[in-house]
Motif scaffolding. Structure first.
Motif, PDB file in Angstrom:
ATOM      1  N   VAL A   1      31.576  26.038  34.540  1.00  0.00           N
ATOM      2  CA  VAL A   1      32.848  26.468  34.658  1.00  0.00           C
ATOM      3  C   VAL A   1      33.809  26.725  33.353  1.00  0.00           C
ATOM      4  CG1 VAL A   1      35.056  25.121  34.715  1.00  0.00           C
ATOM      5  CG2 VAL A   1      32.990  24.303  36.562  1.00  0.00           C
ATOM      6  N   ARG A   2      33.400  26.124  31.736  1.00  0.00           N
ATOM      7  CA  ARG A   2      33.571  26.465  31.070  1.00  0.00           C
ATOM      8  C   ARG A   2      33.291  28.501  30.393  1.00  0.00           C
ATOM      9  NH1 ARG A   2      32.112  21.132  27.561  1.00  0.00           N
ATOM     10  NH2 ARG A   2      33.816  19.533  28.703  1.00  0.00           N
ATOM     11  N   GLN A   3      32.160  28.509  30.944  1.00  0.00           N
ATOM     12  CA  GLN A   3      31.430  29.663  30.574  1.00  0.00           C
ATOM     13  C   GLN A   3      31.870  30.637  31.567  1.00  0.00           C
ATOM     14  OE1 GLN A   3      27.719  31.356  32.568  1.00  0.00           O
ATOM     15  NE2 GLN A   3      26.825  30.830  30.842  1.00  0.00           N
ATOM     16  N   SER A   4      32.192  30.343  32.732  1.00  0.00           N
ATOM     17  CA  SER A   4      33.428  31.367  33.328  1.00  0.00           C
ATOM     18  C   SER A   4      34.594  31.587  33.350  1.00  0.00           C
ATOM     19  CB  SER A   4      33.278  30.587  35.539  1.00  0.00           C
ATOM     20  OG  SER A   4      33.959  30.929  36.368  1.00  0.00           O
ATOM     21  N   LYS A   5      35.306  30.158  33.258  1.00  0.00           N
ATOM     22  CA  LYS A   5      36.460  30.544  32.305  1.00  0.00           C
ATOM     23  C   LYS A   5      36.584  31.685  31.378  1.00  0.00           C
ATOM     24  CE  LYS A   5      40.724  27.926  30.187  1.00  0.00           C
ATOM     25  NZ  LYS A   5      40.801  26.681  29.433  1.00  0.00           N
ATOM     26  N   GLU A   6      36.265  31.668  30.324  1.00  0.00           N
ATOM     27  CA  GLU A   6      35.861  32.461  29.212  1.00  0.00           C
ATOM     28  C   GLU A   6      35.177  33.511  29.882  1.00  0.00           C
ATOM     29  OE1 GLU A   6      36.093  34.115  25.595  1.00  0.00           O
ATOM     30  OE2 GLU A   6      36.551  32.462  26.027  1.00  0.00           O
ATOM     31  N   ARG A   7      34.791  34.015  30.910  1.00  0.00           N
ATOM     32  CA  ARG A   7      33.933  35.181  31.356  1.00  0.00           C
ATOM     33  C   ARG A   7      35.178  35.853  31.610  1.00  0.00           C
ATOM     34  NH1 ARG A   7      28.099  35.304  30.445  1.00  0.00           N
ATOM     35  NH2 ARG A   7      27.583  34.430  28.309  1.00  0.00           N
ATOM     36  N   CYS A   8      35.607  34.934  32.956  1.00  0.00           N
ATOM     37  CA  CYS A   8      36.869  35.774  33.574  1.00  0.00           C
ATOM     38  C   CYS A   8      37.656  36.579  32.751  1.00  0.00           C
ATOM     39  CB  CYS A   8      36.896  34.676  34.701  1.00  0.00           C
ATOM     40  SG  CYS A   8      36.087  34.558  36.283  1.00  0.00           S
ATOM     41  N   LEU A   9      38.930  35.127  31.910  1.00  0.00           N
ATOM     42  CA  LEU A   9      39.747  35.467  31.308  1.00  0.00           C
ATOM     43  C   LEU A   9      39.848  37.283  30.131  1.00  0.00           C
ATOM     44  CD1 LEU A   9      40.872  32.032  29.551  1.00  0.00           C
ATOM     45  CD2 LEU A   9      41.882  33.303  31.392  1.00  0.00           C
ATOM     46  N   SER A  10      38.395  37.594  30.073  1.00  0.00           N
ATOM     47  CA  SER A  10      37.742  38.179  29.043  1.00  0.00           C
ATOM     48  C   SER A  10      37.900  39.578  29.969  1.00  0.00           C
ATOM     49  CB  SER A  10      37.131  37.666  28.641  1.00  0.00           C
ATOM     50  OG  SER A  10      36.457  37.050  27.043  1.00  0.00           O
ATOM     51  N   ALA A  11      37.089  39.172  31.152  1.00  0.00           N
ATOM     52  CA  ALA A  11      37.673  40.713  32.274  1.00  0.00           C
ATOM     53  C   ALA A  11      38.855  41.047  32.747  1.00  0.00           C
ATOM     54  CB  ALA A  11      37.010  39.828  33.039  1.00  0.00           C
ATOM     55  N   TYR A  12      39.879  39.717  32.750  1.00  0.00           N
ATOM     56  CA  TYR A  12      40.915  39.863  32.748  1.00  0.00           C
ATOM     57  C   TYR A  12      42.098  40.855  31.902  1.00  0.00           C
ATOM     58  CZ  TYR A  12      40.233  36.114  36.759  1.00  0.00           C
ATOM     59  OH  TYR A  12      39.712  35.412  37.448  1.00  0.00           O
ATOM     60  N   ALA A  13      41.230  41.090  31.142  1.00  0.00           N
ATOM     61  CA  ALA A  13      42.133  40.639  29.491  1.00  0.00           C
ATOM     62  C   ALA A  13      41.352  42.593  29.839  1.00  0.00           C
ATOM     63  CB  ALA A  13      41.786  40.111  28.641  1.00  0.00           C
ATOM     64  N   HIS A  14      40.416  43.043  30.432  1.00  0.00           N
ATOM     65  CA  HIS A  14      39.871  44.308  30.352  1.00  0.00           C
ATOM     66  C   HIS A  14      39.789  44.641  31.700  1.00  0.00           C
ATOM     67  CE1 HIS A  14      38.578  42.305  26.599  1.00  0.00           C
ATOM     68  NE2 HIS A  14      38.652  43.617  25.870  1.00  0.00           N
ATOM     69  N   GLN A  15      40.911  44.512  32.669  1.00  0.00           N
ATOM     70  CA  GLN A  15      41.010  44.977  34.302  1.00  0.00           C
ATOM     71  C   GLN A  15      40.976  46.615  34.184  1.00  0.00           C
ATOM     72  OE1 GLN A  15      43.640  43.369  36.551  1.00  0.00           O
ATOM     73  NE2 GLN A  15      44.012  41.191  35.284  1.00  0.00           N
ATOM     74  N   GLN A  16      41.411  46.964  33.345  1.00  0.00           N
ATOM     75  CA  GLN A  16      41.788  48.744  33.835  1.00  0.00           C
ATOM     76  C   GLN A  16      41.450  49.426  33.880  1.00  0.00           C
ATOM     77  OE1 GLN A  16      45.473  49.149  34.548  1.00  0.00           O
ATOM     78  NE2 GLN A  16      46.902  47.489  33.608  1.00  0.00           N
ATOM     79  N   VAL A  17      40.552  49.202  33.583  1.00  0.00           N
ATOM     80  CA  VAL A  17      39.065  50.015  33.517  1.00  0.00           C
ATOM     81  C   VAL A  17      38.773  50.043  34.796  1.00  0.00           C
ATOM     82  CG1 VAL A  17      36.916  51.528  33.189  1.00  0.00           C
ATOM     83  CG2 VAL A  17      38.427  49.957  31.211  1.00  0.00           C
ATOM     84  N   PRO A  18      38.988  51.103  35.924  1.00  0.00           N
ATOM     85  CA  PRO A  18      38.436  50.951  37.218  1.00  0.00           C
ATOM     86  C   PRO A  18      36.679  50.809  37.061  1.00  0.00           C
ATOM     87  CG  PRO A  18      39.955  53.234  36.599  1.00  0.00           C
ATOM     88  CD  PRO A  18      39.566  52.369  35.481  1.00  0.00           C
ATOM     89  N   PHE A  19      36.369  50.796  38.254  1.00  0.00           N
ATOM     90  CA  PHE A  19      34.496  50.225  38.134  1.00  0.00           C
ATOM     91  C   PHE A  19      34.385  51.309  37.935  1.00  0.00           C
ATOM     92  CE2 PHE A  19      30.935  49.898  41.300  1.00  0.00           C
ATOM     93  CZ  PHE A  19      30.535  49.077  40.215  1.00  0.00           C
ATOM     94  N   GLU A  20      35.086  52.571  39.230  1.00  0.00           N
ATOM     95  CA  GLU A  20      34.035  54.212  39.153  1.00  0.00           C
ATOM     96  C   GLU A  20      34.185  54.665  38.126  1.00  0.00           C
ATOM     97  OE1 GLU A  20      37.189  53.100  41.326  1.00  0.00           O
ATOM     98  OE2 GLU A  20      35.746  52.852  42.947  1.00  0.00           O
ATOM     99  N   LYS A  21      35.009  54.395  37.135  1.00  0.00           N
ATOM    100  CA  LYS A  21      34.450  55.105  35.764  1.00  0.00           C
ATOM    101  C   LYS A  21      34.143  54.042  35.034  1.00  0.00           C
ATOM    102  CE  LYS A  21      36.641  57.550  32.734  1.00  0.00           C
ATOM    103  NZ  LYS A  21      36.782  59.365  32.553  1.00  0.00           N
ATOM    104  N   LEU A  22      33.553  52.762  35.571  1.00  0.00           N
ATOM    105  CA  LEU A  22      32.727  51.953  34.107  1.00  0.00           C
ATOM    106  C   LEU A  22      30.953  52.964  34.702  1.00  0.00           C
ATOM    107  CD1 LEU A  22      32.760  49.274  32.693  1.00  0.00           C
ATOM    108  CD2 LEU A  22      32.136  48.453  34.631  1.00  0.00           C
TER     109      LEU A  22
END
Length: 560
Positions: free
Chosen positions: A393-414
């Motif tokens: 749960v702690r790891q998921s929190k860290e990974r999710c928050l980091s992903a949310y902070a970089h969510q503007q990159v469209p999956f297609e572009k990624l």
């Protein structure tokens, strides 16, 4: 800050020490909270900071202490006439449509059962007003002389409420006819270059009973948009029947403005900052999950699917939510932790990659728009040998928050930038999806009518496996949508049972390694022991080669 909380959480009063997430907040609401703070108080607060300061007084202090910082440019109306570019997500769907010639697994249906007196003329007018409010629904997608796609809004588009009457049919025949009409309406492909992106069919079953079938194409819609559609239809119909003006917010921008903004904003240094995170996060990620399949994977990905239902009871749901709150995490983060552990146990792998949708409506000006805003985040977990549920749960929190902070990159572009290995047999970067349905729920009430949602047949699967979770009456309802060209139904039923058992066992021992928790039920253990009851008596004095010699003498002509 208190007023913003009250508006977002739908509560009348909040206290200084109240916890945003304990009052019903989640990642999506926290994103909207950051947007409201930016718009109303002129401060850019990071989403991670809202998790770290989760009570009212802490967030108020955070706003005071935070410098204005670099703001994301506002989305404004495009000052030009004629064609506009597609958003990155739209361009990918347009390309898939060109390749596949129209595919119904990108249809987004909403089916409602209506009981009471329906005014079909007012319903038609309400639908027309929705099409006029949301330009994306009357947008055509075409290709220029260089082969590049563009979108063009039609100003005079008229939507037709198609009507079918099955009142004269007997009960069984009527039910069969309704199913056939629904299937035909939902399966009919969209011509992106000509059609409206919304279709509506009204089936009359009796004097006061109807089925309303709406279908939007994903290129103009997403899960959030479906809620906007229903909410606006309810309000416009109510106002039409009562002869008053509908109470709907003014739309200051349209989806085409967002597409132009995205193309302009996501480039250069801004794009590179976002991409650098994903390059590091997804370096050497597994190309394909290791779940054991029941069937050979087809050379070309199919989208034939089925769905299995299960649930977590009140005690399990509350236990998981409490654990998440203790760790300052959301329910989604807890579900992601358990799901990753289950996938790890099934695949015997520790590097687990899961996709998950994010609303991607960080700017408040697009909150009320119908359109394809949703983005897909790639969440990568390390389910190590000693990891307990608390660790995950702690790891998921860290990974999710980091992903949310970089969510503007469209999956297609990624996918393009990372030069992901392409295959016709599976989806790039991930093949397993986790979804928590926490979009705003619209109250389905109309003058003289009662509305209730109807399930449409789920016979397609965009991914190998998608777990969709929704909280209803204090329990979690789980829908396991799977590709039936890869898995048997019995496998997914068993996986759902193991998920429930894993939650139960992990909550009882949250620091114990998830790899050591018992997944098998008593019946599973009996079957397991039966399969492994293979002991056979052999002569103690016999040497290893002697039984072979004896069989050779007894059956000298048998194939060795």
């Amino acid at each position: 800050m208190a007023v913003i909380w009250q508006e977002l959480l739908g509560v009348e009063r909040v206290g200084r020490r109240d916890n945003f997430f304990a009052l019903g907040g989640h990642s999506l609401l926290a994103t909207r909270l950051a947007s409201h703070i930016r718009q109303q108080l002129g401060v850019n607060v990071a989403l991670r900071s809202l998790f770290e300061h989760n009570d009212l007084v802490g967030q108020a202090a955070l706003v005071v202490q935070t410098e204005q910082g670099e703001a994301i440019p506002a989305i404004v109306p495009v000052q030009q006439e004629g064609p506009l570019p597609l958003s990155f997500a739209q361009q990918r769907l347009w390309l898939l449509d060109q390749i596949e010639g129209g595919s119904r697994h990108y249809h987004m249906p909403v089916v409602l059962q209506l009981r009471g007196e329906l005014d079909s003329v007012v319903a038609q007018q309400a639908l027309q007003q929705i099409v006029q409010r949301h330009a994306v629904l009357r947008t055509r997608f075409a290709m220029d002389a260089d082969g590049e796609p563009y979108q063009e809004v039609r100003e005079d588009a008229q939507i037709i409420l198609q009507m079918e009457d099955v009142q004269a049919l007997e009960s069984d025949a009527q039910a069969s006819a309704v199913r056939a009409l629904m299937a035909s309406a939902l399966e009919q492909p969209f011509d992106l270059s000509q059609d409206l992106m919304l279709r509506v069919l009204l089936i009359r079953q009796s004097l006061d009973e109807y089925v309303l079938v709406t279908n939007m194409h994903h290129i103009a819609s997403d899960g959030w948009s479906m809620g906007v559609l229903v909410k606006e239809f309810v309000e416009l119909y109510r106002a039409g029947v009562e002869g008053i003006k509908a109470e709907l917010p003014e739309l200051t921008v349209q989806y085409g403005d967002y597409a132009a903004w995205q193309r302009d904003y996501l480039q250069g240094e801004v794009l590179e900052r976002q991409l650098s995170y994903w390059r590091e996060q997804l370096a050497d990620a597994p190309v394909l999950h290791g779940l054991p399949l029941d069937k050979v994977r087809p050379k070309q990905q199919s989208f034939v699917g089925r769905t299995v239902q299960s649930e977590l009871g009140v005690a399990q749901t509350q236990g998981l939510k409490q654990l998440c709150q203790q760790e300052g995490a959301t329910l989604f983060m807890g579900l992601h932790a358990v799901f990753s552990a289950l996938l790890s146990r099934y695949s015997n792998e520790t590097d687990i990659v899961v996709g998950s949708p994010v609303a991607n409506r960080e700017q408040s000006e697009v909150a009320g728009l119908i359109g394809f805003f949703v983005n897909t985040l790639v969440l990568r977990s390390e389910v190590s040998a000693n990891a307990g549920l608390v660790d995950l749960v702690r790891q998921s929190k860290e990974r999710c928050l980091s992903a949310y902070a970089h969510q503007q990159v469209p999956f297609e572009k990624l996918v393009d930038v990372l030069q992901v290995e392409r295959s016709l047999s599976h989806h790039p970067l991930f093949q397993v999806m986790l979804v928590l349905q926490n979009n705003e729920v619209t109250e389905l009430t109309l003058p003289g009518l009662t509305l209730s949602p109807m399930a449409s047949a789920e016979d397609s699967a965009k991914f190998d496996l998608t777990l969709t979770v929704q909280e209803v009456n204090h329990i979690l309802q789980l829908s396991w949508n799977y590709n039936s060209d890869l898995f048997e139904a019995a496998t997914i039923v068993r996986m759902a049972e193991h998920f429930t058992r894993l939650v139960t066992e992990a909550l009882q021992a949250p620091t114990t390694s998830v790899h050591g928790l018992e997944l098998l039920s008593g019946g599973d253990m009996d079957q397991f022991n039966h399969w492994n009851n293979t002991a056979t008596e052999h002569p103690v004095a016999s040497l290893l080669h002697e039984p072979f010699e004896a069989m050779a003498r007894q059956y000298p002509a048998a194939i060795a």
